[in-house]
Write an enzyme that holds these catalytic residues in place. Structure first.
Site, PDB file in Angstrom:
ATOM      1  N   ASP A 167     -33.831   6.923  24.666  1.00 37.68           N
ATOM      2  CA  ASP A 167     -32.548   6.291  24.345  1.00 37.68           C
ATOM      3  C   ASP A 167     -32.579   4.784  24.559  1.00 37.68           C
ATOM      4  OD1 ASP A 167     -31.433   8.690  23.593  1.00 37.68           O
ATOM      5  OD2 ASP A 167     -30.667   9.143  25.581  1.00 37.68           O
ATOM      6  N   SER A 168     -33.067   4.342  25.728  1.00 32.13           N
ATOM      7  CA  SER A 168     -33.145   2.891  25.942  1.00 32.13           C
ATOM      8  C   SER A 168     -34.170   2.262  25.006  1.00 32.13           C
ATOM      9  CB  SER A 168     -33.483   2.576  27.401  1.00 32.13           C
ATOM     10  OG  SER A 168     -34.768   3.046  27.749  1.00 32.13           O
ATOM     11  N   CYS A 196      -7.669   0.740  -0.811  1.00 30.86           N
ATOM     12  CA  CYS A 196      -8.495   1.566   0.083  1.00 30.86           C
ATOM     13  C   CYS A 196      -8.175   3.055   0.040  1.00 30.86           C
ATOM     14  CB  CYS A 196      -8.393   1.028   1.505  1.00 30.86           C
ATOM     15  SG  CYS A 196      -9.763   1.596   2.562  1.00 30.86           S
ATOM     16  N   PRO A 237     -31.240  -2.252  30.522  1.00 33.15           N
ATOM     17  CA  PRO A 237     -32.010  -1.516  31.531  1.00 33.15           C
ATOM     18  C   PRO A 237     -32.990  -0.597  30.798  1.00 33.15           C
ATOM     19  CG  PRO A 237     -29.633  -1.326  31.908  1.00 33.15           C
ATOM     20  CD  PRO A 237     -29.833  -1.861  30.526  1.00 33.15           C
ATOM     21  N   LEU A 238     -34.262  -0.965  30.797  1.00 32.91           N
ATOM     22  CA  LEU A 238     -35.274  -0.250  30.020  1.00 32.91           C
ATOM     23  C   LEU A 238     -35.917   0.815  30.899  1.00 32.91           C
ATOM     24  CD1 LEU A 238     -36.329  -0.453  27.121  1.00 32.91           C
ATOM     25  CD2 LEU A 238     -38.117  -1.988  27.955  1.00 32.91           C
ATOM     26  N   SER A 239     -35.602   2.092  30.627  1.00 30.71           N
ATOM     27  CA  SER A 239     -36.015   3.180  31.514  1.00 30.71           C
ATOM     28  C   SER A 239     -37.366   3.777  31.175  1.00 30.71           C
ATOM     29  CB  SER A 239     -34.966   4.297  31.464  1.00 30.71           C
ATOM     30  OG  SER A 239     -34.991   4.948  30.207  1.00 30.71           O
ATOM     31  N   GLY A 240     -37.864   3.512  29.976  1.00 34.29           N
ATOM     32  CA  GLY A 240     -39.070   4.189  29.535  1.00 34.29           C
ATOM     33  C   GLY A 240     -38.780   5.469  28.782  1.00 34.29           C
ATOM     34  N   GLY A 241     -37.480   5.773  28.588  1.00 29.49           N
ATOM     35  CA  GLY A 241     -37.075   6.956  27.838  1.00 29.49           C
ATOM     36  C   GLY A 241     -36.698   6.607  26.409  1.00 29.49           C
ATOM     37  N   LYS A 257       0.847  -1.198   0.000  1.00 34.94           N
ATOM     38  CA  LYS A 257       0.000   0.000   0.000  1.00 34.94           C
ATOM     39  C   LYS A 257       0.884   1.251   0.000  1.00 34.94           C
ATOM     40  CE  LYS A 257      -4.194   1.652   2.370  1.00 34.94           C
ATOM     41  NZ  LYS A 257      -5.124   1.378   3.491  1.00 34.94           N
TER      42      LYS A 257
END
Length: 734
Positions: free
Chosen positions: A364-365, A176, A358-362, A114
Site C-alpha cells: 500500500d505505501s 450535467c 511513511p514507507l513501510s515496505g508493504g 438546471k
C-alpha cells in the site's frame, strides 16, 4: 455546399471560490475559441465560482461575487462577437439555482436553470439549489447587480427553459445530470428542431466511468441526430474529487472533437467544424417526424447573430472536422493519471514544500509512493513540452537548487520525502530493504530510523504507573492487551511522520523553510473492514489510494513495474501483506488476511455489494451463496458475511477520522462525503439480520442434504440397473 458551424467547448481547472483565477481561465478559453474562429463557446458547470463550493452556496457572497465576475467577462474586449454559454449560481425569488448564462456581446439572452439536480453519491445539489419549476417554463428575472443593469440596458431578462433561435439554426442547453436522467431534455429539444445542444458538467472521475459517460453523450445525438457539445471541469478544485475533463463534440453519434481526460493544462479548448446539413439529412425519418409533431413546444428567444461560418463563403476548401474514435485509458493508466494530476494540483495550491510518506515496505505505501513518482513523470513531461504554468509551479516549489529539475527522479528528490520507521523485533529485513530499494529507484529523500525507544517509553508508562506488564498474544496475553502494544507502534509512527514532515525541509536547508504534506496509504478494503488503528500512520493529510481496492492496486503496481521500468516493484507484489506489529518468530509471522479473516478480493466484492448494489447482510448472503456455491459451502459464506458486517459495524467509528481520499470508486466508505451511515451501529451478532441469515442457511443445508440423499439413491438405483444389465448380457451369451 454545407452549412458549416465552428464551435468550441473546454475543460477548465477551476478552484472553488477562486473568483479571479476562475475568471481569467474563462476569458482565456473564450480567447482561444475565438482564435479558432468559433461562433459558440461552451464552459463547464458553475465555472465562475468553481463547482465544489459545497455549503458556500448557502452564502449570498457567492452569488454576488459571481455576478461581479460575469460583468467583467461580458465587458472584456476579447469576449465579444461570440455566443457564450457560462455557468454560475443565481438567486431568484429567494431560491438558489444552478444556471447557465447564455450571452452575446455583453447582453444576457437567457438564464437557463438546471432542471434535474444531482443528489446521490458525492453530490448534494438539493442541499444547495432548487430544481427549476418546470420544463419549458420561462419567466422574468430582475437583475440586482447595478453594473449588469447598465450593461444590459434593462433590469429584467428571461429565466427558464427555452430555445435560442438564430437566423441559421437553433441552440439550447442542458446541464450535467440531465444527460443521465431517463427523460433527458435533449430528446424534446431535438424533436423541436434544435440542432445544437450543449451540456456543461462538473463530472468527477472514477475508475472505468468514462466509457459510461461517453456512451450516454454519443447516444444523445445518435437516436435523434444533432450536434452535442459537452464541457467539463478538470483537476482538483479543493476537495476529494478529481474532475476528468474529456470535453467532447459529436454529431449524429460520431465524435469530431475530444479533449484529454487527465491534464496539467489549466485551460483546454476543443474546437470542431460541423455541418448542419448533415444533421438535417439525418433527421429525415418519417417516424421521427410523427414524434416531432407531437412534441411539447418551447418558448424561443431570437437573436440576429448567425452561428454559421462566413469563412466557408470565402474558403471553398473549408470542411467539417473528421470523425474520431473515442479515446479510453486502461484502469491502471487511470490510477496513474488521476492520482498524479490530483496530487500536483493539491501540492501547488496548498503552498506546501512537498510530500512525505511513511514507507513501510508493504504494497500500500509502495502504491502511494509510486503515484507520487507517477506525478513527477507527468510534471517532467510537461516541463519538456514547455508548459509555462507547470514551469512556474516547479520553480516555486523546487528550491533546493537554482537549476530547474527536469527528470522524474530529480523532481521526486526535491518534493518527496520518505521515512521507514522500524522496530528491532517486529520489522523484517525484507521490508526495510524493499523500502530502501524503492526510495532509491524513484529518487525520494529517504530516512531509515528505528522507533524502539519511543515504543519502550510508552510501554514503560504503564509498567511504572500500574505495575502491569503488557505482553503480546504469542506470549500468552489476551488479544486486547496485545492490541494495545501494537497500537503504540502504529500511533508513534503517525507522530513521527508529522515530525519529519515539519522538519524535513529545514533539515535539508530549503530556502524559505516550509512543511510537507503527509500521505496516507490505507486501501479501501482496510477502511471498510476497519483493519487499521485509529490515529495511526493511516491518519495523514491526503490519501491517494483511499478508495482503491487491493486487486486494482496490484494491477497498477504491475503496470508501473513495466511502464516505469522499476523492477523492485515485483518484490512488493510477491510479499505477504503484513502490518508487522507483533514480534517475528520462526513459526509465526503476522498476515493481514489471516488477521482480517477474509481475503482482499473478498473484501472488494462485499464492499461493492454493500454500497453499489445496496445490499444488507441478508441480501448479501442471498447473493453470495449463489455466486460462490462452487468454491464455498453455504455455512462458510454465512460466516464470512457475518464477519464482514460485524467488523464493519464495530469499526464504523473509524470512518469519522478517515484521511480524505481521492475518490476513485463508487464503494468508498468515506462517511464525510460519500457513505452517509451512522458511526455508532449495534453489533450484528444476535441481530435480526443474522437471524434471518441463519434461517436461510438452515433451509439451504436441508435442501443440500435432501439433494445429496436423492443423488445417492439415484446412484444406487443406477448401480442396481447396471448389475441387472450385466446379468442379462451374461444370460444372452450363455
Amino acid at each position: 455546399m454545407g452549412r458549416l458551424v465552428t464551435v468550441s467547448t473546454c475543460s477548465l481547472n477551476q478552484w472553488a471560490l477562486d473568483f479571479i483565477g476562475n475568471r481569467e481561465r474563462i476569458i482565456e478559453s473564450i480567447r482561444q475559441a475565438k482564435a479558432a474562429k468559433s461562433s459558440l463557446r461552451v464552459g463547464p458547470e458553475l465555472e465562475i465560482c468553481g463547482y465544489g463550493c459545497l455549503d458556500h452556496y448557502l452564502e449570498t457572497d457567492t452569488y454576488d461575487h459571481s455576478w461581479e465576475q460575469l460583468v467583467i467577462i461580458l465587458q472584456h474586449p476579447d469576449c465579444q462577437d461570440v455566443l457564450l454559454d457560462i455557468g454560475m449560481p443565481v438567486e431568484h425569488l429567494n431560491l438558489r439555482y444552478n444556471c447557465r448564462i447564455i450571452a452575446l456581446n455583453g447582453k444576457i439572452l437567457l438564464i437557463r436553470p438546471k432542471l434535474s439536480l444531482a443528489n446521490d453519491g458525492n453530490y448534494r445539489e438539493m442541499r444547495h439549489f432548487s430544481p427549476w419549476k418546470a420544463a419549458r417554463h420561462v419567466e422574468e428575472y430582475t437583475l440586482q447587480n447595478k453594473e449588469m443593469q447598465k450593461l444590459q440596458g434593462a433590469f429584467k431578462v428571461p429565466i427558464g427553459d427555452a430555445i435560442i433561435k438564430t437566423p441559421d439554426t437553433s441552440f439550447a442547453a442542458e446541464t450535467c445530470e440531465e444527460l443521465f436522467t431517463p427523460d433527458s431534455p435533449h430528446i424534446d429539444l431535438g424533436l423541436n428542431g434544435v440542432e445544437i445542444v450543449t451540456n456543461s458538467s462538473g463530472s468527477h472521475h472514477t475508475l472505468r466511468k468514462l466509457d459510461v459517460r461517453l456512451s450516454l453523450i454519443l447516444e444523445a445525438s445518435r437516436k435523434g441526430g444533432g450536434i452535442y457539445i459537452y464541457a467539463n471541469q478538470q483537476g482538483c478544485d479543493g476537495d476529494r474529487l478529481y474532475y476528468d475533463g474529456s470535453a467532447l463534440i459529436c454529431i449524429n453519434g460520431e465524435i469530431v472533437g475530444q479533449g484529454s481526460q487527465f491534464s496539467l493544462t489549466d485551460v483546454e479548448v476543443v474546437t470542431a467544424t460541423v455541418d448542419l446539413e448533415v444533421v438535417r439529412s439525418f433527421r429525415c425519418a418519417p417516424s421521427r417526424g410523427l414524434q416531432a409533431n407531437k412534441a411539447p413546444s418551447y418558448q424561443t428567444i431570437e437573436t440576429p447573430y448567425e452561428l454559421c461560418s462566413t469563412e466557408s463563403d470565402l474558403n471553398p476548401y473549408l470542411a467539417p472536422s473528421p470523425y474520431l474514435k473515442p479515446r479510453y485509458h486502461t484502469p491502471e493508466e487511470e490510477i496513474h493519471l488521476s492520482t498524479g494530476c490530483y496530487l500536483w494540483d493539491y501540492l501547488r495550491r496548498s503552498g506546501a514544500a512537498g510530500y512525505l510518506i511513511p514507507l513501510s515496505g508493504g504494497l500500500d505505501s509502495c502504491a502511494t509512493a509510486t503515484t507520487v513518482f507517477g506525478m513527477c513523470r507527468i510534471v517532467s513531461k510537461e516541463l519538456y513540452a514547455g508548459n509555462e504554468q507547470v514551469i512556474a509551479d516547479v520553480k516555486r516549489i523546487c528550491k533546493y537548487s537554482d537549476k530547474l529539475p527536469i527528470t522524474p527522479k530529480q523532481i521526486c528528490n526535491q518534493i518527496f520525502h520518505s521515512v521507514y520507521m522500524g522496530m528491532s523485533k517486529q520489522s523484517s529485513k525484507e521490508t526495510r530493504a524493499r523500502a530502501s530499494a524503492l526510495s532509491s529507484a524513484i529518487g525520494t529523500y529517504h530516512n531509515d530510523i528505528d522507533i524502539d525507544n519511543v515504543y519502550e517509553a510508552q510501554r514503560n508508562l504503564v509498567v511504572k504507573g500500574t505495575g502491569f506488564e503488557p505482553k503480546f498474544r504469542k506470549q500468552g496475553a489476551p488479544y486486547a492487551v496485545s492490541l494495545a502494544l501494537e497500537n503504540i507502534q502504529s500511533r508513534s509512527r503517525m507522530v513521527t511522520a508529522y515530525l519529519f514532515a515539519q522538519l524535513g525541509p529545514s533539515i535539508r536547508n530549503r530556502p524559505g523553510g516550509g512543511g510537507l504534506l503527509v500521505l496516507g496509504s490505507a486501501n479501501v478494503g482496510e477502511a471498510l473492514r476497519g483493519y487499521y488503528t485509529k490515529y495511526d500512520c493511516s491518519s495523514a493529510d491526503i490519501n491517494p489510494i483511499g478508495s482503491i481496492d487491493k486487486d486494482d492496486l496490484k494491477k497498477f503496481i504491475f503496470w508501473c513495474k513495466n511502464e516505469f521500468n522499476i523492477p523492485v516493484l515485483q518484490e512488493f507484489l510477491d510479499a505477504t501483506p503484513t502490518a508487522e506489529l507483533e514480534p517475528i518468530e520462526e513459526d509465526y509471522a503476522q498476515s493481514d488476511e489471516v488477521d482480517m479473516g477474509m481475503s482482499y478480493s473478498q473484501l472488494s466484492i462485499m464492499g461493492r455489494l454493500r454500497k453499489v448494489s445496496k445490499l444488507g447482510p441478508y441480501g448479501m448472503f442471498e447473493h453470495l451463496v449463489r455466486e460462490w456455491k462452487d468454491t464455498m459451502t453455504a455455512r462458510e459464506v454465512a460466516d464470512l458475511v457475518k464477519r464482514f458486517y460485524h467488523y464493519y459495524a464495530i469499526n464504523r467509528h473509524k470512518m469519522t477520522i478517515l484521511t480524505p481520499s481521492l475518490h476513485s470508486n463508487d464503494y468508498s466508505p468515506d462517511d464525510n462525503r460519500f457513505d452517509l451511515r451512522p458511526f455508532l451501529l449495534p453489533p450484528f451478532y444476535q441481530s435480526w439480520q443474522f437471524k434471518r441469515i441463519d434461517e436461510l442457511l438452515a433451509r439451504i443445508e436441508k435442501y443440500d442434504k435432501e439433494e445429496e440423499k436423492r443423488g445417492k439413491e439415484e446412484d444406487s438405483g443406477r448401480g442396481e440397473k447396471k448389475r441387472e444389465d450385466v446379468n442379462d448380457d451374461s444370460e444372452e451369451v450363455d
